[in-house]
Design a protein around this motif. Structure first.
Motif, PDB file in Angstrom:
ATOM      1  N   SER A  27     -22.730   7.538  -8.914  1.00  0.00           N
ATOM      2  CA  SER A  27     -21.822   7.584 -10.127  1.00  0.00           C
ATOM      3  C   SER A  27     -20.620   8.508  -9.526  1.00  0.00           C
ATOM      4  CB  SER A  27     -22.620   8.079 -11.275  1.00  0.00           C
ATOM      5  OG  SER A  27     -22.989   9.184 -11.264  1.00  0.00           O
ATOM      6  N   SER A  28     -20.847   9.175  -8.608  1.00  0.00           N
ATOM      7  CA  SER A  28     -19.583  10.210  -8.384  1.00  0.00           C
ATOM      8  C   SER A  28     -18.275   9.221  -7.926  1.00  0.00           C
ATOM      9  CB  SER A  28     -19.859  11.018  -7.232  1.00  0.00           C
ATOM     10  OG  SER A  28     -20.371  10.618  -6.197  1.00  0.00           O
ATOM     11  N   GLY A  29     -18.377   7.978  -7.575  1.00  0.00           N
ATOM     12  CA  GLY A  29     -17.484   7.178  -7.251  1.00  0.00           C
ATOM     13  C   GLY A  29     -17.530   6.723  -5.655  1.00  0.00           C
ATOM     14  N   GLU A  30     -18.610   6.745  -5.284  1.00  0.00           N
ATOM     15  CA  GLU A  30     -19.083   6.260  -3.956  1.00  0.00           C
ATOM     16  C   GLU A  30     -18.803   4.675  -3.925  1.00  0.00           C
ATOM     17  OE1 GLU A  30     -22.316   7.764  -2.121  1.00  0.00           O
ATOM     18  OE2 GLU A  30     -22.027   9.504  -2.736  1.00  0.00           O
ATOM     19  N   SER A  31     -18.354   3.894  -3.064  1.00  0.00           N
ATOM     20  CA  SER A  31     -18.331   2.568  -3.063  1.00  0.00           C
ATOM     21  C   SER A  31     -19.317   2.092  -2.249  1.00  0.00           C
ATOM     22  CB  SER A  31     -17.000   2.099  -2.578  1.00  0.00           C
ATOM     23  OG  SER A  31     -16.729   2.608  -1.221  1.00  0.00           O
ATOM     24  N   CYS A  32     -20.471   2.600  -1.736  1.00  0.00           N
ATOM     25  CA  CYS A  32     -21.496   2.004  -1.050  1.00  0.00           C
ATOM     26  C   CYS A  32     -21.047   1.021   0.037  1.00  0.00           C
ATOM     27  CB  CYS A  32     -22.381   1.131  -1.902  1.00  0.00           C
ATOM     28  SG  CYS A  32     -23.239   1.903  -2.936  1.00  0.00           S
ATOM     29  N   GLY A  33     -20.005   1.660   0.807  1.00  0.00           N
ATOM     30  CA  GLY A  33     -19.549   0.870   2.144  1.00  0.00           C
ATOM     31  C   GLY A  33     -18.555  -0.048   1.867  1.00  0.00           C
ATOM     32  N   LYS A  34     -18.241  -0.531   0.674  1.00  0.00           N
ATOM     33  CA  LYS A  34     -17.404  -1.582   0.282  1.00  0.00           C
ATOM     34  C   LYS A  34     -15.947  -0.866   0.251  1.00  0.00           C
ATOM     35  CE  LYS A  34     -20.294  -4.627  -2.397  1.00  0.00           C
ATOM     36  NZ  LYS A  34     -20.675  -4.622  -3.697  1.00  0.00           N
ATOM     37  N   PRO A  35     -14.835  -1.528   0.976  1.00  0.00           N
ATOM     38  CA  PRO A  35     -13.648  -0.934   0.741  1.00  0.00           C
ATOM     39  C   PRO A  35     -13.026  -1.165  -0.678  1.00  0.00           C
ATOM     40  CG  PRO A  35     -13.418  -2.946   1.940  1.00  0.00           C
ATOM     41  CD  PRO A  35     -14.953  -2.556   1.786  1.00  0.00           C
ATOM     42  N   THR A  36     -12.035   0.062  -0.955  1.00  0.00           N
ATOM     43  CA  THR A  36     -11.655  -0.011  -2.232  1.00  0.00           C
ATOM     44  C   THR A  36     -10.031  -0.935  -2.044  1.00  0.00           C
ATOM     45  OG1 THR A  36     -10.454   1.908  -1.975  1.00  0.00           O
ATOM     46  CG2 THR A  36     -12.533   1.969  -3.150  1.00  0.00           C
ATOM     47  N   PHE A  37      -9.558  -1.100  -3.256  1.00  0.00           N
ATOM     48  CA  PHE A  37      -8.308  -1.844  -3.360  1.00  0.00           C
ATOM     49  C   PHE A  37      -7.263  -1.139  -2.798  1.00  0.00           C
ATOM     50  CE2 PHE A  37      -4.395  -2.976  -5.358  1.00  0.00           C
ATOM     51  CZ  PHE A  37      -4.170  -4.231  -4.782  1.00  0.00           C
ATOM     52  N   ALA A  38      -7.230   0.345  -3.077  1.00  0.00           N
ATOM     53  CA  ALA A  38      -6.366   1.256  -2.578  1.00  0.00           C
ATOM     54  C   ALA A  38      -6.566   1.241  -1.205  1.00  0.00           C
ATOM     55  CB  ALA A  38      -6.602   2.577  -3.261  1.00  0.00           C
ATOM     56  N   SER A  39      -7.656   1.461  -0.425  1.00  0.00           N
ATOM     57  CA  SER A  39      -7.753   1.434   1.006  1.00  0.00           C
ATOM     58  C   SER A  39      -7.334   0.380   1.740  1.00  0.00           C
ATOM     59  CB  SER A  39      -9.019   2.023   1.394  1.00  0.00           C
ATOM     60  OG  SER A  39     -10.125   0.801   1.079  1.00  0.00           O
ATOM     61  N   ILE A  40      -7.489  -0.780   1.254  1.00  0.00           N
ATOM     62  CA  ILE A  40      -6.994  -1.987   1.843  1.00  0.00           C
ATOM     63  C   ILE A  40      -5.400  -2.034   1.730  1.00  0.00           C
ATOM     64  CG2 ILE A  40      -7.075  -4.472   1.445  1.00  0.00           C
ATOM     65  CD1 ILE A  40      -9.709  -4.464   0.576  1.00  0.00           C
ATOM     66  N   MET A  41      -4.939  -1.549   0.498  1.00  0.00           N
ATOM     67  CA  MET A  41      -3.364  -1.769   0.381  1.00  0.00           C
ATOM     68  C   MET A  41      -2.789  -0.687   1.344  1.00  0.00           C
ATOM     69  SD  MET A  41      -2.356  -4.124  -1.485  1.00  0.00           S
ATOM     70  CE  MET A  41      -0.694  -3.825  -1.505  1.00  0.00           C
ATOM     71  N   ALA A  42      -3.481   0.437   1.336  1.00  0.00           N
ATOM     72  CA  ALA A  42      -2.979   1.597   2.295  1.00  0.00           C
ATOM     73  C   ALA A  42      -2.838   1.042   3.817  1.00  0.00           C
ATOM     74  CB  ALA A  42      -3.694   2.805   2.106  1.00  0.00           C
ATOM     75  N   LEU A  43      -3.894   0.405   4.296  1.00  0.00           N
ATOM     76  CA  LEU A  43      -4.005  -0.371   5.472  1.00  0.00           C
ATOM     77  C   LEU A  43      -3.009  -1.434   5.755  1.00  0.00           C
ATOM     78  CD1 LEU A  43      -5.361  -0.392   8.124  1.00  0.00           C
ATOM     79  CD2 LEU A  43      -6.963  -1.952   7.084  1.00  0.00           C
ATOM     80  N   PHE A  44      -2.811  -2.067   4.686  1.00  0.00           N
ATOM     81  CA  PHE A  44      -1.750  -3.314   4.718  1.00  0.00           C
ATOM     82  C   PHE A  44      -0.421  -2.558   4.962  1.00  0.00           C
ATOM     83  CE2 PHE A  44       1.500  -5.940   2.764  1.00  0.00           C
ATOM     84  CZ  PHE A  44       1.338  -6.771   3.420  1.00  0.00           C
ATOM     85  N   ILE A  45      -0.069  -1.711   4.379  1.00  0.00           N
ATOM     86  CA  ILE A  45       1.282  -0.909   4.164  1.00  0.00           C
ATOM     87  C   ILE A  45       1.491  -0.295   5.380  1.00  0.00           C
ATOM     88  CG2 ILE A  45       2.598   0.891   3.244  1.00  0.00           C
ATOM     89  CD1 ILE A  45       1.672  -0.075   0.597  1.00  0.00           C
ATOM     90  N   ILE A  46       0.319   0.340   6.088  1.00  0.00           N
ATOM     91  CA  ILE A  46       0.496   1.178   7.556  1.00  0.00           C
ATOM     92  C   ILE A  46       0.860   0.155   8.738  1.00  0.00           C
ATOM     93  CG2 ILE A  46      -0.676   2.371   9.127  1.00  0.00           C
ATOM     94  CD1 ILE A  46      -2.019   3.820   6.737  1.00  0.00           C
ATOM     95  N   LEU A  47       0.155  -1.141   8.375  1.00  0.00           N
ATOM     96  CA  LEU A  47       0.469  -2.335   9.566  1.00  0.00           C
ATOM     97  C   LEU A  47       1.605  -2.672   9.444  1.00  0.00           C
ATOM     98  CD1 LEU A  47      -3.216  -3.833   9.599  1.00  0.00           C
ATOM     99  CD2 LEU A  47      -2.253  -2.418  11.185  1.00  0.00           C
ATOM    100  N   PHE A  48       2.151  -3.056   8.163  1.00  0.00           N
ATOM    101  CA  PHE A  48       3.646  -3.397   7.937  1.00  0.00           C
ATOM    102  C   PHE A  48       4.458  -2.523   8.666  1.00  0.00           C
ATOM    103  CE2 PHE A  48       7.355  -3.970   5.332  1.00  0.00           C
ATOM    104  CZ  PHE A  48       7.606  -5.246   5.583  1.00  0.00           C
ATOM    105  N   VAL A  49       4.488  -1.257   8.254  1.00  0.00           N
ATOM    106  CA  VAL A  49       5.191  -0.368   8.673  1.00  0.00           C
ATOM    107  C   VAL A  49       5.462  -0.342  10.140  1.00  0.00           C
ATOM    108  CG1 VAL A  49       5.917   2.035   8.877  1.00  0.00           C
ATOM    109  CG2 VAL A  49       5.500   1.008   6.848  1.00  0.00           C
ATOM    110  N   VAL A  50       4.184  -0.211  10.749  1.00  0.00           N
ATOM    111  CA  VAL A  50       4.102  -0.144  12.300  1.00  0.00           C
ATOM    112  C   VAL A  50       4.715  -1.621  12.805  1.00  0.00           C
ATOM    113  CG1 VAL A  50       2.372  -0.248  14.188  1.00  0.00           C
ATOM    114  CG2 VAL A  50       2.242   1.251  12.477  1.00  0.00           C
ATOM    115  N   GLY A  51       4.619  -2.750  12.231  1.00  0.00           N
ATOM    116  CA  GLY A  51       5.067  -3.757  12.540  1.00  0.00           C
ATOM    117  C   GLY A  51       6.791  -4.102  12.603  1.00  0.00           C
TER     118      GLY A  51
END
Length: 151
Positions: A27-51
């Motif tokens: 209940s403390s906010g762990e995601s049981c290994g599933k990526p959160t929307f925020a982490s997916i968006m952060a990864l997308f933005i990083i890849l976009f900037v690098v590209g």
């Protein structure tokens, strides 16, 4: 194994993600290994900037090379269309332009342009002009232009 199952039944120990709400540790906010929307968006933005950075720093030469390659192929296609419409003067000018463009690249594009022009010259019964072009195209491709004589 039985001890692991017993530990899983203790309060605060959720082994199965479906028990997430029943466990205080999940209940403390762990995601049981599933990526959160925020982490997916952060990864997308990083890849976009690098590209964008890579395209800005290295893309110019690549796009310039790509443009020349396409120009050579397009010019050869137009030359073939001129041959089909029996505009042989226009075709010859386009074949020469394609070779001139391919000279900047070298390699297989140049060999292809030379061989295409040589084929055109042979069909126009100008074999003497075609032979040096064929020899040069084969040399570029690493093919021995003169086959070895059989003993």
């Amino acid at each position: 194994m039985a001890q692991k199952l017993e530990n899983a039944k203790e309060p605060g120990c959720a082994v199965d993600c479906s028990l997430k709400g029943a466990s205080s540790s999940c209940s403390s906010g762990e995601s049981c290994g599933k990526p959160t929307f925020a982490s997916i968006m952060a990864l997308f933005i990083i890849l976009f900037v690098v590209g964008v950075w890579a395209l800005a720093n290295f893309g110019g030469a690549f796009l310039d090379w790509l443009g020349r390659s396409e120009k050579t192929v397009g010019t050869l296609d137009m030359a073939r269309q001129c041959v089909q419409t029996r505009d042989y003067y226009g075709a010859e000018q386009l074949f020469r332009q394609a070779i001139s463009d391919a000279e900047l690249e070298g390699g297989d594009r140049l060999a292809y342009a030379l061989a295409s022009y040589a084929e055109f010259l042979r069909k126009r019964k100008r074999v003497a002009e075609a032979i040096p072009l064929e020899v040069r195209a084969k040399q570029i491709q690493g093919i021995d232009p003169v086959p070895a004589a059989k003993s």
